[in-house]
Design a protein around this motif. Sequence first.
Motif, mmCIF file in Angstrom:
data_model
loop_
_atom_site.group_PDB
_atom_site.id
_atom_site.type_symbol
_atom_site.label_atom_id
_atom_site.label_comp_id
_atom_site.label_asym_id
_atom_site.label_seq_id
_atom_site.Cartn_x
_atom_site.Cartn_y
_atom_site.Cartn_z
ATOM 1 N N ALA A 254 82.219 -7.005 48.115
ATOM 2 C CA ALA A 254 82.631 -5.999 47.129
ATOM 3 C C ALA A 254 81.921 -4.669 47.365
ATOM 4 C CB ALA A 254 82.333 -6.519 45.716
ATOM 5 N N ILE A 255 80.584 -4.758 47.673
ATOM 6 C CA ILE A 255 79.849 -3.523 47.940
ATOM 7 C C ILE A 255 80.387 -2.832 49.194
ATOM 8 C CG2 ILE A 255 77.587 -2.605 48.560
ATOM 9 C CD1 ILE A 255 76.345 -4.790 46.828
ATOM 10 N N ALA A 256 80.663 -3.605 50.225
ATOM 11 C CA ALA A 256 81.207 -3.028 51.459
ATOM 12 C C ALA A 256 82.546 -2.370 51.199
ATOM 13 C CB ALA A 256 81.335 -4.122 52.524
ATOM 14 N N ARG A 257 83.337 -3.025 50.354
ATOM 15 C CA ARG A 257 84.646 -2.437 50.037
ATOM 16 C C ARG A 257 84.476 -1.122 49.278
ATOM 17 N NH1 ARG A 257 86.361 -6.100 46.984
ATOM 18 N NH2 ARG A 257 87.134 -7.465 48.662
ATOM 19 N N GLU A 258 83.541 -1.118 48.317
ATOM 20 C CA GLU A 258 83.319 0.108 47.554
ATOM 21 C C GLU A 258 82.783 1.217 48.461
ATOM 22 O OE1 GLU A 258 84.047 0.807 44.412
ATOM 23 O OE2 GLU A 258 84.970 -1.171 44.165
ATOM 24 N N LEU A 259 81.833 0.822 49.350
ATOM 25 C CA LEU A 259 81.307 1.832 50.278
ATOM 26 C C LEU A 259 82.406 2.387 51.163
ATOM 27 C CD1 LEU A 259 77.912 0.225 51.392
ATOM 28 C CD2 LEU A 259 78.222 2.255 49.957
ATOM 29 N N HIS A 260 83.274 1.510 51.633
ATOM 30 C CA HIS A 260 84.344 1.952 52.532
ATOM 31 C C HIS A 260 85.378 2.779 51.799
ATOM 32 C CE1 HIS A 260 88.144 1.556 54.768
ATOM 33 N NE2 HIS A 260 87.353 1.604 55.860
ATOM 34 N N ASP A 261 85.719 2.317 50.583
ATOM 35 C CA ASP A 261 86.808 2.977 49.866
ATOM 36 C C ASP A 261 86.350 4.268 49.198
ATOM 37 O OD1 ASP A 261 88.387 0.941 50.674
ATOM 38 O OD2 ASP A 261 88.320 -0.168 48.767
ATOM 39 N N GLU A 262 85.164 4.249 48.594
ATOM 40 C CA GLU A 262 84.722 5.411 47.830
ATOM 41 C C GLU A 262 83.842 6.346 48.652
ATOM 42 O OE1 GLU A 262 85.837 6.068 44.892
ATOM 43 O OE2 GLU A 262 86.980 4.190 44.692
ATOM 44 N N LEU A 263 82.652 5.819 49.044
ATOM 45 C CA LEU A 263 81.705 6.679 49.750
ATOM 46 C C LEU A 263 82.245 7.100 51.112
ATOM 47 C CD1 LEU A 263 78.955 8.043 49.689
ATOM 48 C CD2 LEU A 263 77.970 5.932 50.651
ATOM 49 N N GLY A 264 82.901 6.167 51.808
ATOM 50 C CA GLY A 264 83.465 6.516 53.118
ATOM 51 C C GLY A 264 84.493 7.627 53.019
ATOM 52 N N GLN A 265 85.360 7.539 52.016
ATOM 53 C CA GLN A 265 86.378 8.582 51.850
ATOM 54 C C GLN A 265 85.749 9.919 51.475
ATOM 55 O OE1 GLN A 265 89.319 7.234 49.085
ATOM 56 N NE2 GLN A 265 89.974 5.491 50.388
ATOM 57 N N CYS A 266 84.714 9.836 50.615
ATOM 58 C CA CYS A 266 84.049 11.085 50.224
ATOM 59 C C CYS A 266 83.376 11.748 51.419
ATOM 60 C CB CYS A 266 83.024 10.823 49.122
ATOM 61 S SG CYS A 266 83.762 10.355 47.530
ATOM 62 N N VAL A 267 82.686 10.933 52.217
ATOM 63 C CA VAL A 267 82.026 11.487 53.399
ATOM 64 C C VAL A 267 83.056 12.051 54.367
ATOM 65 C CG1 VAL A 267 80.653 10.888 55.426
ATOM 66 C CG2 VAL A 267 79.997 10.021 53.180
ATOM 67 N N THR A 268 84.154 11.349 54.499
ATOM 68 C CA THR A 268 85.228 11.850 55.379
ATOM 69 C C THR A 268 85.770 13.169 54.871
ATOM 70 O OG1 THR A 268 85.821 9.579 55.969
ATOM 71 C CG2 THR A 268 87.456 11.285 56.393
ATOM 72 N N ALA A 269 85.910 13.270 53.559
ATOM 73 C CA ALA A 269 86.411 14.530 52.976
ATOM 74 C C ALA A 269 85.426 15.666 53.191
ATOM 75 C CB ALA A 269 86.667 14.335 51.487
ATOM 76 N N ILE A 270 84.109 15.365 53.014
ATOM 77 C CA ILE A 270 83.098 16.394 53.238
ATOM 78 C C ILE A 270 83.112 16.844 54.689
ATOM 79 C CG2 ILE A 270 80.605 16.823 53.286
ATOM 80 C CD1 ILE A 270 80.369 14.962 50.862
ATOM 81 N N LYS A 271 83.218 15.864 55.598
ATOM 82 C CA LYS A 271 83.257 16.205 57.021
ATOM 83 C C LYS A 271 84.476 17.054 57.354
ATOM 84 C CE LYS A 271 83.218 14.074 61.585
ATOM 85 N NZ LYS A 271 83.200 12.801 62.329
ATOM 86 N N THR A 272 85.599 16.729 56.737
ATOM 87 C CA THR A 272 86.832 17.470 56.990
ATOM 88 C C THR A 272 86.701 18.917 56.506
ATOM 89 O OG1 THR A 272 88.119 15.453 56.793
ATOM 90 C CG2 THR A 272 89.313 17.526 56.576
ATOM 91 N N ILE A 273 86.124 19.022 55.297
ATOM 92 C CA ILE A 273 85.953 20.385 54.749
ATOM 93 C C ILE A 273 84.990 21.191 55.617
ATOM 94 C CG2 ILE A 273 85.076 21.696 52.775
ATOM 95 C CD1 ILE A 273 86.042 19.389 50.994
ATOM 96 N N GLY A 274 83.882 20.563 56.028
ATOM 97 C CA GLY A 274 82.915 21.271 56.865
ATOM 98 C C GLY A 274 83.531 21.679 58.186
ATOM 99 N N THR A 275 84.331 20.788 58.740
ATOM 100 C CA THR A 275 84.997 21.116 60.006
ATOM 101 C C THR A 275 85.954 22.278 59.831
ATOM 102 O OG1 THR A 275 84.816 18.792 60.686
ATOM 103 C CG2 THR A 275 86.406 20.167 61.868
ATOM 104 N N ALA A 276 86.633 22.297 58.700
ATOM 105 C CA ALA A 276 87.575 23.383 58.434
ATOM 106 C C ALA A 276 86.858 24.716 58.281
ATOM 107 C CB ALA A 276 88.392 23.085 57.176
ATOM 108 N N ILE A 277 85.718 24.674 57.610
ATOM 109 C CA ILE A 277 84.968 25.910 57.418
ATOM 110 C C ILE A 277 84.421 26.397 58.752
ATOM 111 C CG2 ILE A 277 82.883 26.900 56.369
ATOM 112 C CD1 ILE A 277 83.328 25.028 54.013
ATOM 113 N N ALA A 278 83.905 25.447 59.528
ATOM 114 C CA ALA A 278 83.321 25.861 60.809
ATOM 115 C C ALA A 278 84.386 26.330 61.799
ATOM 116 C CB ALA A 278 82.534 24.691 61.407
ATOM 117 N N SER A 279 85.629 26.002 61.578
ATOM 118 C CA SER A 279 86.683 26.332 62.532
ATOM 119 C C SER A 279 87.387 27.645 62.188
ATOM 120 C CB SER A 279 87.715 25.193 62.585
ATOM 121 O OG SER A 279 87.085 23.995 62.992
#
Length: 456
Positions: A254-279
């Motif tokens: 359950a923790i792995a699922r939450e990490l993958h579904d919630e924290l993983g998506q958030c980190v991916t979103a942050i990375k995407t935004i940072g990449t967009a700003i840097a580009s």
Amino acid sequence: MAYMLIDYKRKSIDQEIEAGTRVAIQLLQSILPSPVESAVRGETAASEETAPSTDPLASMTEYLSNVGRVRANEVRLFDSNNNLLYESPPSEYKQGRWAPDWFTALVAPGAEEVRLPIAQGSILITPDSSRSVLDAWDELWQFSLFFLIFFLLLIVAVFLILGHTLKPMKDIVKALSEIEQGNYNVRLHSYRLPEFDAISQTFNRMTSSLQHALIENARLAEEEQQRLAAELELEQNRRFTQLIQVKLEEERRAIARELHDELGQCVTAIKTIGTAIASRDHDSQNETRQNAQTIVEVASHIYDVVHAMIRQLRPSALDHLGLNDAITELVAQYRHQHPQMAIDLTSEDGLDNFDENVNITVYRVVQECLTNAVKHAEATRINVALAMQTGEPELLVIRVSDDGKGMEGEIAENQRFGIVGIKERVQAFGGDVRFESDPGAGTTLIATLPLHRGDS
């Protein structure tokens, strides 16, 4: 004895009567003239008419009267016309008493009468055994009375002697009653008679053996109860441990699922935004671009850490690929993380149809062994082997060996907890764990798990 006595009396009376009869016959024949003398006397009397005439029957009657009764014989005198002229008087010996008829019939002899012819008549001699039979009856009665008294005294004496001799039997019977009631502490005394003394010693040995056997049986029963209680407690602990492991794996999933579904998506979103700003080309501020690039790098690092945590919490390969591929991925991961270490994997086909709990147990055992070998054993080579062992039940054998420094007397805290965790996991499924290790010669773990195959 009665038959012998009666037979002896019968023979004795028979001989006595026979002897008395012969004496009486000889006596009477000695006084009677022979037939020749009687004829001569008759001719002489006829020629001598002047001689006085004599009556032979009168002379015989007078003689017999003077003789009286001859014992054991009755004498009767008859004339030529068979008229009774004289009869001997009855015996005065024990007059008026007679032996019983049945006894008389047993011992009385069958003597026959004897008739002696005389001039002008005859003498009849009749044997009379009634007095002899009566004497025999009196003797036998007295002997029987003496024998009866003697027998009664003998019975009383035997009764008293046996009662005194068999007195220990009361103690033996009482002791046996105590044994029957469950008192095995009873003991018998020593006795004078060797037979009873032997019984006493044997009885005491028997009760001692029974007492010791009962104590031993009670001890064994108590140990058996303790063993059963320990086995029941162990089984309950195994089930509880298994339940804990199952719940723990569920929580990890359950923790792995939450990490993958919630924290993983958030980190991916942050990375995407940072990449967009840097580009952005029109953004001329280098500081903003560098900060955006830093955000991307940190987000990538967080993403890698999250995925590593997810793999540690719940290996996704078990859910999608199976045990074989999950172990292969785990070994590949350790090879990638520790390129200086040689890790060999040997496994058989057909390891993907096990129960999920068995799969996660095998995975965690191999994972813990690899972790201990990397962190504590200072090993350069690790061999991992998975094999099935046929039998009833079928077993899965896990063998992990390394060439490290081996297990020393003092095991590291983390390593010790890892070993305890391996044992608890394996034993929770009814398996067995064995360690083979010498200082400086490496360590080998051999774990066997009963197989519970699930559906393919």
